[in-house]
Write a protein that holds these residues in place. Structure first.
Motif, PDB file in Angstrom:
ATOM      1  N   ARG A   1       0.811  -1.221   0.000  1.00 45.46           N
ATOM      2  CA  ARG A   1       0.000   0.000   0.000  1.00 45.46           C
ATOM      3  C   ARG A   1       0.844   1.271   0.000  1.00 45.46           C
ATOM      4  O   ARG A   1       0.408   2.306  -0.505  1.00 45.46           O
ATOM      5  N   GLU A   2       2.033   1.219   0.601  1.00 44.66           N
ATOM      6  CA  GLU A   2       2.875   2.420   0.690  1.00 44.66           C
ATOM      7  C   GLU A   2       4.181   2.200  -0.071  1.00 44.66           C
ATOM      8  O   GLU A   2       4.762   1.117  -0.029  1.00 44.66           O
TER       9      GLU A   2
ATOM     10  N   ASN B   1      18.439  13.751  -1.732  1.00 46.58           N
ATOM     11  CA  ASN B   1      18.708  14.097  -0.335  1.00 46.58           C
ATOM     12  C   ASN B   1      17.515  13.890   0.596  1.00 46.58           C
ATOM     13  O   ASN B   1      17.525  14.328   1.731  1.00 46.58           O
ATOM     14  N   TYR B   2      16.446  13.241   0.108  1.00 45.89           N
ATOM     15  CA  TYR B   2      15.317  12.949   0.997  1.00 45.89           C
ATOM     16  C   TYR B   2      14.432  11.890   0.353  1.00 45.89           C
ATOM     17  O   TYR B   2      14.570  11.567  -0.822  1.00 45.89           O
ATOM     18  N   GLN B   3      13.527  11.350   1.155  1.00 46.53           N
ATOM     19  CA  GLN B   3      12.531  10.418   0.628  1.00 46.53           C
ATOM     20  C   GLN B   3      11.203  10.640   1.332  1.00 46.53           C
ATOM     21  O   GLN B   3      11.161  11.100   2.473  1.00 46.53           O
ATOM     22  N   ARG B   4      10.115  10.318   0.635  1.00 51.01           N
ATOM     23  CA  ARG B   4       8.772  10.515   1.189  1.00 51.01           C
ATOM     24  C   ARG B   4       7.923   9.279   0.925  1.00 51.01           C
ATOM     25  O   ARG B   4       8.179   8.516  -0.020  1.00 51.01           O
ATOM     26  N   VAL B   5       6.895   9.107   1.764  1.00 44.21           N
ATOM     27  CA  VAL B   5       5.984   7.973   1.610  1.00 44.21           C
ATOM     28  C   VAL B   5       4.798   8.404   0.743  1.00 44.21           C
ATOM     29  O   VAL B   5       4.220   9.472   0.953  1.00 44.21           O
ATOM     30  N   VAL B   6       4.435   7.549  -0.246  1.00 47.83           N
ATOM     31  CA  VAL B   6       3.305   7.848  -1.121  1.00 47.83           C
ATOM     32  C   VAL B   6       2.418   6.607  -1.248  1.00 47.83           C
ATOM     33  O   VAL B   6       2.846   5.492  -0.973  1.00 47.83           O
TER      34      VAL B   6
ATOM     35  N   GLU C   1      -0.211   9.856  -4.295  1.00 51.30           N
ATOM     36  CA  GLU C   1      -0.598  10.881  -3.322  1.00 51.30           C
ATOM     37  C   GLU C   1       0.427  10.923  -2.200  1.00 51.30           C
ATOM     38  O   GLU C   1       0.774   9.889  -1.625  1.00 51.30           O
ATOM     39  N   PHE C   2       0.931  12.124  -1.911  1.00 53.79           N
ATOM     40  CA  PHE C   2       1.866  12.317  -0.819  1.00 53.79           C
ATOM     41  C   PHE C   2       1.097  12.489   0.487  1.00 53.79           C
ATOM     42  O   PHE C   2      -0.122  12.707   0.486  1.00 53.79           O
ATOM     43  N   GLN C   3       1.824  12.425   1.607  1.00 52.30           N
ATOM     44  CA  GLN C   3       1.171  12.512   2.909  1.00 52.30           C
ATOM     45  C   GLN C   3       0.558  13.889   3.167  1.00 52.30           C
ATOM     46  O   GLN C   3      -0.318  14.030   4.026  1.00 52.30           O
TER      47      GLN C   3
END
Length: 268
Positions: A49-50, A57-62, A82-84
């Motif tokens: 799901r994620e 220099n960074y990472q995000r959960v989508v 979709e981002f948080q």
């Protein structure tokens, strides 16, 4: 507060590519799992799901909210993630898959392909600029008999495929395997024959194929079964399965694919 501030900073660093308008959503969990497998993002029973969206220099959960289709026959997909923070953005399935690798952050495969394309283009342009060598003097030779010209094959008439969802009749020809480069595995498909679009002027398609989805498996199909269904059709050739057994190989080219068949009726 620190996490919220960090999310705001990352949101400001991310370059979003929002969808153009309405996009396709997932009908249910089975449809979601089926699409993830097609894109090579997850083949587990409990669909992932994620996912991680990574920059240098960074990472995000989508999460994946849906997908867009493109191409003349709408056979290609772009994911809508979709981002948080609620922002939506589009990304190619292969690029999101690449981001899940721990080695991501070095030079990506897409960048390498772009460089190779530019390099080959430069080589081609340089060759065009080279002086054309002077032609060598012709050497006299004995008169040769003209070669017999082979009769040209008549081209098959081009089929104008409908863009919208239409009603079909068809019969099951066989089951086959096709290689899926996204998950690097063979996928099972159903090959259909006598495919016809039912409309004011019926359109004879001939052979076509579609994924042997969970929905179709419920009908326990067998060669010779007569079917009716709704769906979209696109020009997409069936690729052979990798190291597939002979019984799962189609001996005739299949040039058309039926996407998302629904309202299926099995007549025998």
């Amino acid at each position: 507060m620190a996490i919220e501030h960090e999310q705001m900073e990352r949101s400001g660093l991310t370059r979003y590519v929002p969808p153009k308008g309405d996009f396709e959503g997932f009908r249910n969990d089975d449809h979601y799992r089926e699409k993830l497998k097609e894109w090579g993002l997850s083949s587990a029973k409990e669909a992932k799901r994620e996912f991680l969206f990574k920059e240098r220099n960074y990472q995000r959960v989508v999460t994946i909210k849906g997908y867009e289709t493109y191409g003349k026959t709408e056979e290609y997909n772009t994911l809508v993630i979709e981002f948080q923070d609620g922002n939506l953005s589009c990304i190619h399935p292969a690029f999101l898959k690449e981001m899940q690798a721990s080695s991501f952050g070095k030079e990506s495969m897409l960048q390498v392909e772009e460089k190779e394309f530019k390099a080959s283009k430069q080589v081609s342009e340089n060759k065009d600029k080279e002086d054309v060598p002077e032609p060598k003097p012709a050497v006299k030779s004995e008169t040769k008999k003209p070669k017999a010209t082979k009769p040209k094959k008549e081209k098959e008439p081009k089929i104008e495929l409908p863009i919208d969802k239409v009603h079909f009749t068809a019969s099951v020809k066989q089951f086959a395997l096709t290689y899926n480069p996204f998950n690097e595995e063979n996928d099972e498909v159903v090959v259909l024959e006598n495919v016809k679009v039912i409309q004011e002027h019926p359109l004879e398609i001939g052979l076509a194929w579609c994924s042997h989805s969970k929905t179709l498996k419920k009908f326990e199909l067998a060669p010779g079964d007569q079917l009716e269904f709704d769906g979209k059709i696109a020009k997409k050739k069936l690729a052979k399965g990798k190291d597939a057994e002979e019984e799962f190989i189609v001996d005739t080219p299949v040039l058309y694919k039926v996407n998302n068949p629904s309202k299926i009726v099995k007549n025998g």
